[in-house]
Design a protein around this motif. Sequence first.
Motif, PDB file in Angstrom:
ATOM      1  N   ARG A   5      26.516 -37.119   1.766  1.00  0.00           N
ATOM      2  CA  ARG A   5      26.421 -36.797   0.341  1.00  0.00           C
ATOM      3  C   ARG A   5      24.979 -36.545  -0.091  1.00  0.00           C
ATOM      4  O   ARG A   5      24.738 -35.949  -1.126  1.00  0.00           O
ATOM      5  CB  ARG A   5      27.019 -37.923  -0.484  1.00  0.00           C
ATOM      6  N   HIS A   8      24.512 -32.535   1.753  1.00  0.00           N
ATOM      7  CA  HIS A   8      25.636 -31.594   1.757  1.00  0.00           C
ATOM      8  C   HIS A   8      25.418 -30.389   2.674  1.00  0.00           C
ATOM      9  O   HIS A   8      25.302 -29.253   2.204  1.00  0.00           O
ATOM     10  CB  HIS A   8      25.930 -31.095   0.342  1.00  0.00           C
ATOM     11  N   GLU A  59      31.740 -27.291  -0.835  1.00  0.00           N
ATOM     12  CA  GLU A  59      31.086 -27.366  -2.138  1.00  0.00           C
ATOM     13  C   GLU A  59      29.571 -27.310  -1.983  1.00  0.00           C
ATOM     14  O   GLU A  59      29.022 -27.895  -1.059  1.00  0.00           O
ATOM     15  CB  GLU A  59      31.490 -28.646  -2.853  1.00  0.00           C
ATOM     16  N   ALA A  61      25.976 -27.236  -4.663  1.00  0.00           N
ATOM     17  CA  ALA A  61      25.400 -27.267  -6.015  1.00  0.00           C
ATOM     18  C   ALA A  61      24.222 -26.298  -6.076  1.00  0.00           C
ATOM     19  O   ALA A  61      23.391 -26.265  -5.175  1.00  0.00           O
ATOM     20  CB  ALA A  61      24.943 -28.677  -6.357  1.00  0.00           C
ATOM     21  N   THR A  63      21.226 -24.534  -8.820  1.00  0.00           N
ATOM     22  CA  THR A  63      20.538 -24.586 -10.104  1.00  0.00           C
ATOM     23  C   THR A  63      19.840 -23.254 -10.349  1.00  0.00           C
ATOM     24  O   THR A  63      19.160 -22.744  -9.460  1.00  0.00           O
ATOM     25  CB  THR A  63      19.509 -25.734 -10.138  1.00  0.00           C
ATOM     26  N   SER A  89      32.432 -25.768 -11.375  1.00  0.00           N
ATOM     27  CA  SER A  89      31.975 -26.246 -12.678  1.00  0.00           C
ATOM     28  C   SER A  89      30.646 -25.596 -13.030  1.00  0.00           C
ATOM     29  O   SER A  89      29.909 -25.152 -12.150  1.00  0.00           O
ATOM     30  CB  SER A  89      31.831 -27.775 -12.702  1.00  0.00           C
ATOM     31  N   ARG A 104      23.462 -25.377 -14.043  1.00  0.00           N
ATOM     32  CA  ARG A 104      23.822 -26.065 -12.802  1.00  0.00           C
ATOM     33  C   ARG A 104      25.265 -25.695 -12.507  1.00  0.00           C
ATOM     34  O   ARG A 104      26.144 -25.901 -13.335  1.00  0.00           O
ATOM     35  CB  ARG A 104      23.667 -27.570 -12.945  1.00  0.00           C
ATOM     36  N   GLU A 106      28.511 -25.808  -9.684  1.00  0.00           N
ATOM     37  CA  GLU A 106      29.146 -26.333  -8.474  1.00  0.00           C
ATOM     38  C   GLU A 106      30.013 -25.201  -7.959  1.00  0.00           C
ATOM     39  O   GLU A 106      30.898 -24.712  -8.672  1.00  0.00           O
ATOM     40  CB  GLU A 106      30.008 -27.559  -8.793  1.00  0.00           C
ATOM     41  N   ARG A 108      32.205 -23.250  -4.553  1.00  0.00           N
ATOM     42  CA  ARG A 108      32.868 -23.389  -3.261  1.00  0.00           C
ATOM     43  C   ARG A 108      32.532 -22.124  -2.475  1.00  0.00           C
ATOM     44  O   ARG A 108      32.853 -21.027  -2.902  1.00  0.00           O
ATOM     45  CB  ARG A 108      34.378 -23.543  -3.409  1.00  0.00           C
ATOM     46  N   ARG A 133      19.295 -24.225  -4.254  1.00  0.00           N
ATOM     47  CA  ARG A 133      20.297 -25.226  -3.975  1.00  0.00           C
ATOM     48  C   ARG A 133      19.846 -26.535  -4.597  1.00  0.00           C
ATOM     49  O   ARG A 133      18.693 -26.940  -4.468  1.00  0.00           O
ATOM     50  CB  ARG A 133      20.413 -25.372  -2.455  1.00  0.00           C
TER      51      ARG A 133
END
Length: 134
Positions: A5, A8, A59, A61, A63, A89, A104, A106, A108, A133
């Motif tokens: 986590r 990622h 997934e 993330a 920015t 999201s 930001r 999220e 896939r 990222r």
Amino acid sequence: VQIARCCHPLPGEAIKGYLTRSRGISVHRADCAAWARLAAKEPQRVLPVEWGASGGGHEAAVTLDAVDRKHLLKDVTNLIAQEDAHVLSIDGGASRGAGRVQLRLELRVEDFGQLSRLLGRLEALPGVERARRA
């Protein structure tokens, strides 16, 4: 086996493994600072790992730092759709009086290659100053 986590990792990225005490093998990006600390502390727990067959997406993330302009969100989401990635999201906020916004997202994505292409194309959008990222 679990994806760490802290960093990622995505298929296509260089990865390293670490045998945890209670959760099996944790897979980290090769440049992960958390993995480096763990490996320095207990090098006997370091394991070689490699990507197997992937499917279903992963997934990631992202920015974006951009100039706050009309149609920015539409342009960003259209580009993500063109790259065949999925938005899970979106969160954002504008800087008061500065004319700047940070988004930001999220996403896939299938692999690291798709994410890299997407980041490059996002940075090329008018008004986007930086896509990275998270």
